[in-house]
Design an enzyme around this catalytic site. Structure first.
Site, mmCIF file in Angstrom:
data_model
loop_
_atom_site.group_PDB
_atom_site.id
_atom_site.type_symbol
_atom_site.label_atom_id
_atom_site.label_comp_id
_atom_site.label_asym_id
_atom_site.label_seq_id
_atom_site.Cartn_x
_atom_site.Cartn_y
_atom_site.Cartn_z
ATOM 1 N N GLY A 1 0.782 -1.224 0.000
ATOM 2 C CA GLY A 1 0.000 0.000 0.000
ATOM 3 C C GLY A 1 0.813 1.273 0.000
ATOM 4 O O GLY A 1 1.818 1.408 -0.711
ATOM 5 N N ILE A 2 0.391 2.227 0.812
ATOM 6 C CA ILE A 2 1.027 3.538 0.861
ATOM 7 C C ILE A 2 2.485 3.428 1.295
ATOM 8 O O ILE A 2 3.370 4.091 0.742
ATOM 9 C CB ILE A 2 0.248 4.479 1.802
ATOM 10 C CG1 ILE A 2 -1.101 4.867 1.166
ATOM 11 C CG2 ILE A 2 1.060 5.736 2.120
ATOM 12 C CD1 ILE A 2 -2.024 5.628 2.086
ATOM 13 N N ASP B 1 8.348 -3.515 8.456
ATOM 14 C CA ASP B 1 6.988 -4.025 8.579
ATOM 15 C C ASP B 1 6.979 -5.166 9.594
ATOM 16 O O ASP B 1 8.026 -5.707 9.949
ATOM 17 C CB ASP B 1 6.495 -4.543 7.222
ATOM 18 C CG ASP B 1 4.980 -4.592 7.128
ATOM 19 O OD1 ASP B 1 4.389 -3.604 6.647
ATOM 20 O OD2 ASP B 1 4.389 -5.602 7.544
ATOM 21 N N ASP C 1 7.666 -4.511 15.537
ATOM 22 C CA ASP C 1 6.390 -3.996 16.024
ATOM 23 C C ASP C 1 6.695 -2.589 16.515
ATOM 24 O O ASP C 1 7.478 -2.418 17.462
ATOM 25 C CB ASP C 1 5.891 -4.889 17.165
ATOM 26 C CG ASP C 1 4.615 -4.373 17.828
ATOM 27 O OD1 ASP C 1 4.281 -3.189 17.664
ATOM 28 O OD2 ASP C 1 3.965 -5.171 18.522
ATOM 29 N N ASN D 1 4.162 5.559 8.603
ATOM 30 C CA ASN D 1 2.964 5.119 7.898
ATOM 31 C C ASN D 1 2.245 3.978 8.616
ATOM 32 O O ASN D 1 1.030 3.833 8.475
ATOM 33 C CB ASN D 1 3.352 4.665 6.492
ATOM 34 C CG ASN D 1 2.221 3.943 5.789
ATOM 35 O OD1 ASN D 1 1.217 4.539 5.400
ATOM 36 N ND2 ASN D 1 2.349 2.629 5.630
ATOM 37 N N TYR E 1 -10.232 5.496 16.029
ATOM 38 C CA TYR E 1 -9.240 5.670 14.959
ATOM 39 C C TYR E 1 -9.025 7.156 14.658
ATOM 40 O O TYR E 1 -7.883 7.635 14.609
ATOM 41 C CB TYR E 1 -9.709 4.933 13.705
ATOM 42 C CG TYR E 1 -8.850 5.180 12.478
ATOM 43 C CD1 TYR E 1 -7.586 4.605 12.363
ATOM 44 C CD2 TYR E 1 -9.305 5.986 11.434
ATOM 45 C CE1 TYR E 1 -6.804 4.823 11.243
ATOM 46 C CE2 TYR E 1 -8.528 6.210 10.313
ATOM 47 C CZ TYR E 1 -7.276 5.628 10.220
ATOM 48 O OH TYR E 1 -6.492 5.860 9.106
ATOM 49 N N PRO F 1 -4.360 11.005 4.072
ATOM 50 C CA PRO F 1 -4.932 10.478 2.835
ATOM 51 C C PRO F 1 -6.458 10.428 2.904
ATOM 52 O O PRO F 1 -7.048 10.312 3.980
ATOM 53 C CB PRO F 1 -4.350 9.064 2.748
ATOM 54 C CG PRO F 1 -3.197 9.052 3.695
ATOM 55 C CD PRO F 1 -3.567 10.002 4.775
#
Length: 249
Positions: A14-15, A34, A60, A87, A152, A182
């Site tokens: 993704g982004i 990641d 993490d 991100n 969120y 975004p």
């Protein structure tokens, strides 16, 4: 930008992946971080195959020891880290009455605390260099609100507030801090939102936007690359909306 080293979190897809690839095209050496190491290494391999410099990293972001170990590995591979793209994050949907304290705590643990931990790990390199770029990926839900995503939106609002405060704290050291919220970008979150909030065809959603199309990860990556460049030394503490006009300010 050939002498710069960047850490991009949540970068296996993704982004995050798009930002990693875009920065690599500018000559930046990228740490592709990641939770899924194999996927991060696959992205790094793509970058290297295209002539760029990258390394896959696992952590993490809510765990300080894991983040510091990943940053040390990146630093050993390419040198001091002077760009970070925060991100990595989580998102889910619950009606307010169904939100639990665990839902709330988990959201803040990753989206807010994780952003803090990652940024803290790389700021010493930026201060030593007298130059740095921090780009936080927030959310247009901060600007518009989001039904069934109170936790969120609140966590991403904290990221925006962190951005503004860090910009003031780090500006004297040549470090800029900005955020990109975004909006309507194709990906996992958009697909989940389509299920929960607007179960209508994506084409119809696109027609509601001024630009008449949904965003793609590369749209965010283009703005990210600009904010990470030498051209934005006088841009800090800003919210750079990339949303096709869904939210205007």
């Amino acid at each position: 930008m050939a002498d710069k080293v960047a850490l991009v979190t949540g970068a296996a897809a993704g982004i995050g992946k798009a930002c990693s690839v875009r920065l690599a095209k500018e000559g930046v050496a990228v740490g592709v971080l990641d939770l899924k190491l194999a996927d991060a290494e696959a992205v790094a391999a793509e970058i290297v195959a295209a002539g760029g410099k990258a390394i896959g990293l696992e952590a993490d972001i809510s765990k300080t020891a894991q983040v510091e170990a990943a940053v040390a590995k990146l630093r050993e591979a390419f040198g001091p880290v002077t760009i970070v793209v925060n991100n990595a994050g989580i998102s889910n949907f619950f009606p307010f009455e169904e939100l639990t304290e665990k839902h709330w705590d988990d959201m803040y643990e990753i989206n807010v605390k994780g952003t803090f931990i990652v940024t803290r790990a790389v700021v010493p390199d930026m201060k030593a260099a007298g130059w740095g770029r921090v780009v936080n990926i927030s959310s247009s839900s901060v600007q518009s609100g989001s039904v069934d995503q109170i936790h969120y939106a609140a966590s991403k609002g904290a990221v925006v507030a962190m951005t503004r405060s860090l910009a003031q704290a780090l500006g004297p050291h040549g470090i800029t801090v900005n955020n990109i919220p975004p909006g309507s970008v194709m990906g996992t979150i958009m697909s989940e939102a389509n299920k929960h909030r607007f179960p209508i065809p994506f084409e119809q959603i696109a027609q509601m936007l001024p630009v008449r199309r949904l965003g793609i990860p590369e749209d965010i990556a283009n703005a990210c690359a600009w904010l990470c460049s030498e051209d934005t030394g006088y841009v800090t503490g800003q919210t750079i909306g990339v949303n096709g006009g869904r939210v205007m300010s």
